[in-house]
Scaffold this motif. Structure first.
Motif, PDB file in Angstrom:
ATOM      1  N   PRO A  27       2.608   5.049 -51.933  1.00  0.00           N
ATOM      2  CA  PRO A  27       1.788   5.046 -50.729  1.00  0.00           C
ATOM      3  C   PRO A  27       0.874   3.835 -50.794  1.00  0.00           C
ATOM      4  O   PRO A  27       0.576   3.330 -51.887  1.00  0.00           O
ATOM      5  CB  PRO A  27       0.955   6.329 -50.846  1.00  0.00           C
ATOM      6  N   TYR A  30      -5.797   4.597 -49.510  1.00  0.00           N
ATOM      7  CA  TYR A  30      -7.033   4.355 -48.747  1.00  0.00           C
ATOM      8  C   TYR A  30      -8.057   3.672 -49.636  1.00  0.00           C
ATOM      9  O   TYR A  30      -8.192   4.033 -50.820  1.00  0.00           O
ATOM     10  CB  TYR A  30      -7.635   5.681 -48.273  1.00  0.00           C
ATOM     11  N   THR A  42       1.336   7.988 -59.239  1.00  0.00           N
ATOM     12  CA  THR A  42       2.407   7.577 -58.330  1.00  0.00           C
ATOM     13  C   THR A  42       2.782   6.120 -58.588  1.00  0.00           C
ATOM     14  O   THR A  42       3.960   5.761 -58.554  1.00  0.00           O
ATOM     15  CB  THR A  42       1.951   7.774 -56.866  1.00  0.00           C
ATOM     16  N   TRP A 244      -2.027   6.404 -39.219  1.00  0.00           N
ATOM     17  CA  TRP A 244      -0.752   6.746 -39.862  1.00  0.00           C
ATOM     18  C   TRP A 244       0.418   5.994 -39.221  1.00  0.00           C
ATOM     19  O   TRP A 244       1.345   5.573 -39.891  1.00  0.00           O
ATOM     20  CB  TRP A 244      -0.494   8.259 -39.840  1.00  0.00           C
ATOM     21  N   ASN A 250       3.986  -0.438 -42.804  1.00  0.00           N
ATOM     22  CA  ASN A 250       3.877  -1.460 -43.866  1.00  0.00           C
ATOM     23  C   ASN A 250       5.185  -1.629 -44.623  1.00  0.00           C
ATOM     24  O   ASN A 250       5.573  -2.733 -44.984  1.00  0.00           O
ATOM     25  CB  ASN A 250       2.738  -1.100 -44.834  1.00  0.00           C
ATOM     26  N   MET A 274       5.395   9.515 -53.375  1.00  0.00           N
ATOM     27  CA  MET A 274       4.081   9.946 -52.867  1.00  0.00           C
ATOM     28  C   MET A 274       3.729  11.339 -53.388  1.00  0.00           C
ATOM     29  O   MET A 274       4.589  12.017 -53.963  1.00  0.00           O
ATOM     30  CB  MET A 274       4.082   9.998 -51.343  1.00  0.00           C
ATOM     31  N   GLY A 275       2.497  11.758 -53.144  1.00  0.00           N
ATOM     32  CA  GLY A 275       2.080  13.126 -53.429  1.00  0.00           C
ATOM     33  C   GLY A 275       2.477  14.023 -52.270  1.00  0.00           C
ATOM     34  O   GLY A 275       2.773  13.561 -51.169  1.00  0.00           O
ATOM     35  N   GLU A 277       0.952  16.011 -50.221  1.00  0.00           N
ATOM     36  CA  GLU A 277       0.160  16.232 -49.007  1.00  0.00           C
ATOM     37  C   GLU A 277       0.536  15.272 -47.882  1.00  0.00           C
ATOM     38  O   GLU A 277       0.199  15.525 -46.719  1.00  0.00           O
ATOM     39  CB  GLU A 277      -1.355  16.159 -49.329  1.00  0.00           C
ATOM     40  N   ILE A 278       1.228  14.177 -48.220  1.00  0.00           N
ATOM     41  CA  ILE A 278       1.605  13.233 -47.159  1.00  0.00           C
ATOM     42  C   ILE A 278       3.121  13.162 -47.023  1.00  0.00           C
ATOM     43  O   ILE A 278       3.674  12.185 -46.556  1.00  0.00           O
ATOM     44  CB  ILE A 278       0.985  11.829 -47.394  1.00  0.00           C
ATOM     45  N   HIS A 305       5.733  14.340 -55.239  1.00  0.00           N
ATOM     46  CA  HIS A 305       5.364  15.096 -56.442  1.00  0.00           C
ATOM     47  C   HIS A 305       4.162  15.985 -56.156  1.00  0.00           C
ATOM     48  O   HIS A 305       3.473  15.829 -55.144  1.00  0.00           O
ATOM     49  CB  HIS A 305       5.084  14.142 -57.617  1.00  0.00           C
ATOM     50  N   TRP A 308      -2.250  16.671 -59.436  1.00  0.00           N
ATOM     51  CA  TRP A 308      -3.067  16.985 -60.600  1.00  0.00           C
ATOM     52  C   TRP A 308      -4.208  17.857 -60.103  1.00  0.00           C
ATOM     53  O   TRP A 308      -4.871  17.504 -59.112  1.00  0.00           O
ATOM     54  CB  TRP A 308      -3.666  15.721 -61.221  1.00  0.00           C
ATOM     55  N   LYS A 323     -10.635  11.471 -54.682  1.00  0.00           N
ATOM     56  CA  LYS A 323     -11.642  10.409 -54.777  1.00  0.00           C
ATOM     57  C   LYS A 323     -13.009  10.940 -54.363  1.00  0.00           C
ATOM     58  O   LYS A 323     -14.029  10.506 -54.855  1.00  0.00           O
ATOM     59  CB  LYS A 323     -11.296   9.253 -53.835  1.00  0.00           C
ATOM     60  N   LEU A 328     -11.092  13.108 -60.199  1.00  0.00           N
ATOM     61  CA  LEU A 328     -10.214  12.867 -61.334  1.00  0.00           C
ATOM     62  C   LEU A 328     -10.771  11.665 -62.084  1.00  0.00           C
ATOM     63  O   LEU A 328     -11.377  10.785 -61.471  1.00  0.00           O
ATOM     64  CB  LEU A 328      -8.812  12.529 -60.833  1.00  0.00           C
TER      65      LEU A 328
HETATM   66  O1  ME8 Z   1      -2.800   9.273 -48.233  1.00  0.00           O
HETATM   67  N1  ME8 Z   1      -2.591  14.281 -57.921  1.00  0.00           N
HETATM   68  O2  ME8 Z   1      -3.824   7.457 -49.249  1.00  0.00           O
HETATM   69  P1  ME8 Z   1      -4.631   8.158 -50.439  1.00  0.00           P
HETATM   70  C1  ME8 Z   1      -1.519  13.469 -57.829  1.00  0.00           C
HETATM   71  N2  ME8 Z   1      -3.356   5.994 -47.143  1.00  0.00           N
HETATM   72  N3  ME8 Z   1      -1.452  12.393 -57.021  1.00  0.00           N
HETATM   73  C2  ME8 Z   1      -2.535  12.123 -56.298  1.00  0.00           C
HETATM   74  C3  ME8 Z   1      -3.701  12.909 -56.344  1.00  0.00           C
HETATM   75  C4  ME8 Z   1      -3.698  14.044 -57.220  1.00  0.00           C
HETATM   76  N4  ME8 Z   1      -4.741  14.857 -57.342  1.00  0.00           N
HETATM   77  N5  ME8 Z   1      -4.611  12.399 -55.500  1.00  0.00           N
HETATM   78  C5  ME8 Z   1      -4.017  11.298 -54.921  1.00  0.00           C
HETATM   79  C6  ME8 Z   1      -3.087   8.087 -48.270  1.00  0.00           C
HETATM   80  N6  ME8 Z   1      -2.777  11.125 -55.401  1.00  0.00           N
HETATM   81  C7  ME8 Z   1      -2.555   7.142 -47.222  1.00  0.00           C
HETATM   82  C8  ME8 Z   1      -1.124   6.829 -47.532  1.00  0.00           C
HETATM   83  S1  ME8 Z   1       1.201   5.619 -46.956  1.00  0.00           S
HETATM   84  C9  ME8 Z   1       1.857   4.882 -45.647  1.00  0.00           C
HETATM   85  C10 ME8 Z   1      -0.443   5.981 -46.499  1.00  0.00           C
HETATM   86  C11 ME8 Z   1      -1.822  10.062 -55.013  1.00  0.00           C
HETATM   87  O3  ME8 Z   1      -5.536   7.106 -50.985  1.00  0.00           O
HETATM   88  C12 ME8 Z   1      -0.580  10.642 -54.348  1.00  0.00           C
HETATM   89  O4  ME8 Z   1       0.433   9.696 -54.369  1.00  0.00           O
HETATM   90  O5  ME8 Z   1      -5.245   9.413 -49.994  1.00  0.00           O
HETATM   91  C13 ME8 Z   1      -1.063  10.832 -52.940  1.00  0.00           C
HETATM   92  O6  ME8 Z   1      -0.034  11.004 -51.996  1.00  0.00           O
HETATM   93  C14 ME8 Z   1      -1.801   9.517 -52.719  1.00  0.00           C
HETATM   94  O7  ME8 Z   1      -2.450   9.284 -53.998  1.00  0.00           O
HETATM   95  C15 ME8 Z   1      -2.791   9.599 -51.582  1.00  0.00           C
HETATM   96  O8  ME8 Z   1      -3.525   8.420 -51.546  1.00  0.00           O
END
Ligand code: ME8
Length: 704
Positions: A27, A30, A42, A244, A250, A274-275, A277-278, A305, A308, A323, A328
C-alpha cells in the motif's frame, strides 16, 4: 517507467525491454504518522517476495510510497501545528529512511503529490466520465476521516456516531458529487474471481469478498466539495477527487499508462500486498472495477494479511496496533533494542526483525506483536537453530579451513532438503512467508539433529577421517542450502553465512535451480572465519519472562513441549556463559550442577496464581481445546485456551478454581488468543486432571 529511463548505462537490448517485470506493490502509506512495525511488515513481505522472484529468475519491480492527499493527513499536519507540505515531505522522508534501515530495496518510492500522478488521476476521471461510468449526483450519508471511507447507514452506530467496522468517528455529509458506477461491475467481478482462483489470497478473504459482492455493490461517491489539498476534479476547482479513487491509481500511473510505449511491461501488477482492512472494499472490489471500466487487465494476485494486535492497557483487550491509537513500536527502536541486548550488528538485528515479521504475521488471522516473542524467535530460531548449523562444524576446524570431500550423500538428509525446498516453494505460491520459513526450518532442524547423531567429534577421536568428512560436508552443504532459502528474509545473515562457506554470491539472480540442488559446495574450497551470527540474548538478565532455552515456538502452540524438542546443541559459546546443550563435551553447566535443575531465581520468574473459571466453550474444529474466560484477580479477566476438552465438559467448569501461569507470553492458538496457561496433571490414561487449591482462595492469590 522510472528505472527504464533512470538506468541508461544498463546494457539492455530490445527484447530485454519487452520482458514483463514481476510487479510487486505495498500500500502507499498515509503520511499522518511515522512508519511502525505494522507498515514495516507489509513492506518487508513485499521486499522478501521481490528478492525471492529475483532468485527465481524474474525481473521484479517493487513499488512502495506514500498516500498524501488525504484529509487525515491535513488534519495530522494541523494537529502538529505545521503547514501541510513540509509536514508531508518530512513524514514521507521518514518512510524512506525506515525502509532503508529495514533493507527494503524498492525500485520506486511513489508519492501521490507528484505531478505525473495528478495528471493520470485526472485522465482516469475524464475517461470514465466520458464513458458514463462517472456521473453527477447528490450524496447523503456518513464519512469517516480516520478510515477515509463512506459508510452506509447500516454500517454506522447512529447513537455513538461511529463506524461499526472500525469504531472510528463518522460525520454526516450531504453534497453534490460524482459517483463511480461500481454497481455495474458486481457480476463481472464475481465471474473473474470464480474463474481465477488465485486472484484473491488467502481463500478466506476471497470468500469474504464474494459475500461482500453478494450483498450488492453500491455506486461510490468519488469527489468531495472542498478546495486546496488534494487532486482537483478537472475543470471544477472546488471539488477534490476522493482519496481512495486517487490513491489506487498510483499502481497504474507508475507504469506510464496510457502514453509510455512500454507501460505493459509493468502493468498488470503481479501482486498487491496489504493488510485486511483495505482489502475487501478497496483492493478487491473498487480497484478491479475501476480497471474493468478502463478496459485494463486486473492484477494477478491481491494478498491481504491479518493485523498485529497489541494489548490495550485499559481494557486488556487485544486491539489493532496503529499510528494513532494504541501504538505499535517503530522499527528503529525495535532494532536498537535488539542491538543493545544482543550486541549483534545493526544489519543482523534488522534481519532478526524481518524474520519475526515474516514468520509470525498471519495471512488468515491476527497475531499479537510482542517483543518477548521477537526475542524468543531470535534466541531459538536464529541463535540456536540457524546459527548453530554452521558455527558448530566450522568452529571445530576439522579440515584446516577447506570444504572436505564427502564419502557419498546421505539419502535421508537430501530427501529432507528436497522436501524443505518444495514446501518452501509451494508456500510462496500462496505468498505465505510464515509457512515458507517453517519449511526452511525443517531442514535446519534436521541438520542439527544429523550432526548431533553422527557425532563428528567422536568420529574424529576414533580416527575416522572419511566419516568426519562426510558429516562435515553434509552439515555445511545443508547450511548453504538453508542460507539460500532464508536469503530473501535474512539477506545480511545469509550473505555472512555464504562468506563463512567461502561463497561470494550465495543466491545470485536467476540461480534458484542450481542453488537449491544438493551438492553445490565444492570440496577443497577455502572457508571463512566462523563467527556466531546471532549472539544469544540473555533473557535472565532482562526479566522478560522469555525462557532462555525455549524451543522454537510453533505456530498455534503456546506450550513449551520439551519432550518433543529436538536436541539443542552447539552452544554459540559466549565467554563465561553456558547454554542448554546436549553436547556435554562442549558445554558443561557451571558449578557442577545439572542442566535439569533450576535456581530459585528461575522459579521466581514464573507467576503462578489462583484463577476462577468464568465461562468455558468448545473451539470449532479443535477437538482437544476449550476457550475459557478466567478471572486472575480484580480487574484481570482473561481468555485462555486449554487442551482439556477430552477430559472436561465445558458446562462442568464455570466456578472452578484452577492454577495458572499468569505471566506466560500470550499466544494465538488456532486463531484464538490465549493469555496464560493452566496447570494439570496427567493420569495413567492420559487424561488431564486440573490442579485446584485445597480450600477456596481469592482469585489472583499467589502460588509458591
Ligand atoms: O490504508 N498490522 O494507509 P495506512 C499489520 N493509504 N499491518 C498493518 C498494521 C497492523 N496493526 N497497521 C498498518 C492506507 N499496517 C492507505 C493505502 S493503497 C492504494 C492506500 C499496514 O498508512 C497494512 O499493510 O493506513 C495496512 O493495510 C497498511 O499498513 C495501512 O497503511
Amino acid at each position: 517507467m522510472l528505472t527504464m529511463t533512470a538506468a541508461p548505462t544498463e546494457a539492455v537490448n530490445d527484447s530485454f525491454l519487452d520482458t514483463k517485470r514481476y510487479y510487486i506493490t505495498t500500500p502507499i502509506y498515509y503520511v499522518n504518522g511515522a512508519p511502525h512495525v505494522g507498515t514495516a511488515t507489509t513492506t518487508v513481505l513485499a521486499d522478501a517476495t521481490a528478492r525471492y522472484r529475483r532468485l527465481r529468475g524474474d525481473r521484479p519491480y517493487f513499488l512502495t510510497g506514500t498516500d498524501e492527499n488525504a484529509r487525515k493527513v491535513t488534519e495530522a499536519a494541523e494537529k502538529a501545528g505545521r503547514e501541510t507540505l513540509p509536514f508531508v515531505d518530512e513524514v514521507s522522508q521518514r518512510f524512506v529512511e525506515t525502509w532503508k534501515l529495514m533493507n527494503c530495496d524498492y525500485d520506486v518510492f511513489f508519492r501521490t503529490t507528484e505531478a505525473r500522478h495528478r495528471r493520470i488521476v485526472q485522465e482516469v476521471f475524464t475517461r470514465l466520465k466520458a464513458a458514463g461510468d462517472v456521473y453527477p449526483g447528490v450524496y447523503e450519508g456518513w464519512y469517516s476521516v480516520a478510515d477515509e471511507t463512506f459508510f452506509r447507514d447500516t454500517d454506522v452506530d447512529e447513537t455513538t456516531q461511529t463506524a461499526k467496522e472500525s469504531g472510528a468517528k463518522v460525520e454526516r455529509v450531504r453534497e453534490d458529487t460524482y459517483f463511480f458506477r461500481l454497481s455495474a461491475y458486481g457480476d463481472r467481478l464475481k465471474a473473474h474471481i470464480l474463474t481465477h482462483p488465485d486472484f484473491l489470497v488467502p481463500d478466506t478473504r476471497r470468500n469474504e469478498v464474494l459475500a461482500f459482492i453478494e450483498q450488492g455493490l453500491r455506486d461510490i461517491n468519488i469527489t468531495q466539495n472542498r478546495s486546496g489539498w488534494g487532486i482537483e476534479v478537472p475543470g471544477e476547482p472546488n471539488k477534490i477527487i476522493y482519496v481512495w479513487f486517487d490513491a489506487l491509481i498510483n499502481y497504474l500511473a507508475e507504469s506510464g499508462w496510457p502514453d509510455a510505449p512500454d507501460w505493459d511491461t509493468l502493468w498488470p501488477a503481479n501482486v498487491h500486498f496489504m493488510g485486511k482492512e483495505i482489502y475487501t472494499r478497496f483492493h478487491a472490489t473498487l480497484w478491479p472495477a475501476m480497471l474493468m471500466a478502463l478496459g485494463l487487465p486486473l492484477p494477478q494476485h491481491v494478498v491481504g494479511h491479518g493485523w498485529w494486535l497489541v494489548r490495550d492497557p485499559k481494557t486488556l483487550a487485544f486491539v489493532k496496533g496503529s499510528k494513532s491509537g494504541i501504538q505499535l513500536p517503530l522499527p528503529q527502536e525495535t532494532v536498537q533494542l535488539l542491538q543493545e541486548r544482543s550486541g549483534a550488528p545493526e544489519a543482523i538485528c534488522v534481519d532478526a526483525l524481518r524474520y519475526y515479521l515474516c514468520r509470525d504475521i498471519q495471512l488468515q488471522s491476527d497475531a499479537e506483536f510482542s517483543v518477548e516473542m521477537l526475542i524468543t524467535r531470535y534466541n531459538s530460531d536464529l541463535a540456536n537453530d540457524l546459527g548453530n548449523v554452521l558455527n558448530r562444524v566450522l568452529r571445530a576446524k576439522y579440515f584446516e579451513g577447506t570444504i572436505p570431500q564427502p564419502g557419498g550423500f546421505d539419502d535421508a538428509l537430501t530427501a529432507v532438503a528436497a522436501q524443505a525446498v518444495s514446501g518452501y516453494k509451494a508456500a510462496l505460491e500462496r505468498f505465505d512467508w510464515g509457512a515458507a520459513l517453517q519449511a526452511a526450518w525443517t531442514l535446519v532442524g534436521a541438520l542439527n539433529k544429523y550432526v548431533a547423531e553422527k557425532e563428528p567429534w567422536t568420529l574424529a577421536r576414533n580416527g575416522d577421517t572419511q566419516g568426519v568428512a562426510t558429516v562435515v560436508y553434509h552439515a555445511l552443504e545443508g547450511a548453504r542450502l538453508a542460507a539460500v532459502l532464508v536469503s530473501p528474509v535474512l539477506p545480511s545473515a545469509a550473505a555472512a553465512m555464504g562468506a563463512q562457506l567461502g561463497i561470494a554470491n550465495l543466491a545470485a539472480e536467476g540461480t534458484w535451480s542450481e542453488a537449491t540442488r544438493w551438492g553445490g559446495l565444492v570440496p577443497g574450497t577455502p572457508i571463512g572465519e566462523p563467527t556466531p551470527l546471532f549472539p544469544r540474548i540473555d533473557t535472565r538478565a532482562l526479566g522478560t519472562g522469555t525462557a532462555d532455552a525455549a524451543p522454537s515456538p510453533k505456530k498455534g502452540s503456546r506450550t513449551m513441549n520439551t519432550a518433543s524438542q529436538e536436541p539443542t546443541f552447539a552452544p554459540v559459546a559466549e565467554p563465561g556463559k553456558t547454554t542448554a546443550a546436549s553436547d556435554s563435551a562442549l558445554a558443561k553447566p557451571e558449578g557442577g550442577g545439572s542442566s535439569d535443575t533450576v535456581t530459585i531465581d528461575d522459579f521466581a520468574r514464573i507467576q503462578l496464581k489462583i484463577a476462577e473459571i468464568l465461562t468455558a466453550e468448545r473451539i470449532e474444529g479443535a477437538k482437544k481445546l476449550l476457550r475459557l474466560r478466567i478471572r486472575v484477580g480484580e480487574g484481570d479477566d482473561r481468555q485462555l485456551v486449554a487442551g482439556i476438552a477430552e477430559s472436561y465438559a465445558p458446562e462442568d467448569l464455570p466456578g472452578r478454581q484452577i492454577v495458572v501461569i499468569a505471566n506466560l507470553q500470550p499466544a494465538t492458538i488456532r486463531g484464538v488468543q490465549s493469555q496464560g496457561m493452566l496447570l494439570a496433571a496427567t493420569d495413567s490414561e492420559g487424561r488431564a486432571i486440573l490442579l485446584k487449591p485445597d480450600a477456596p482462595v481469592a482469585p489472583g492469590s499467589k502460588v509458591r
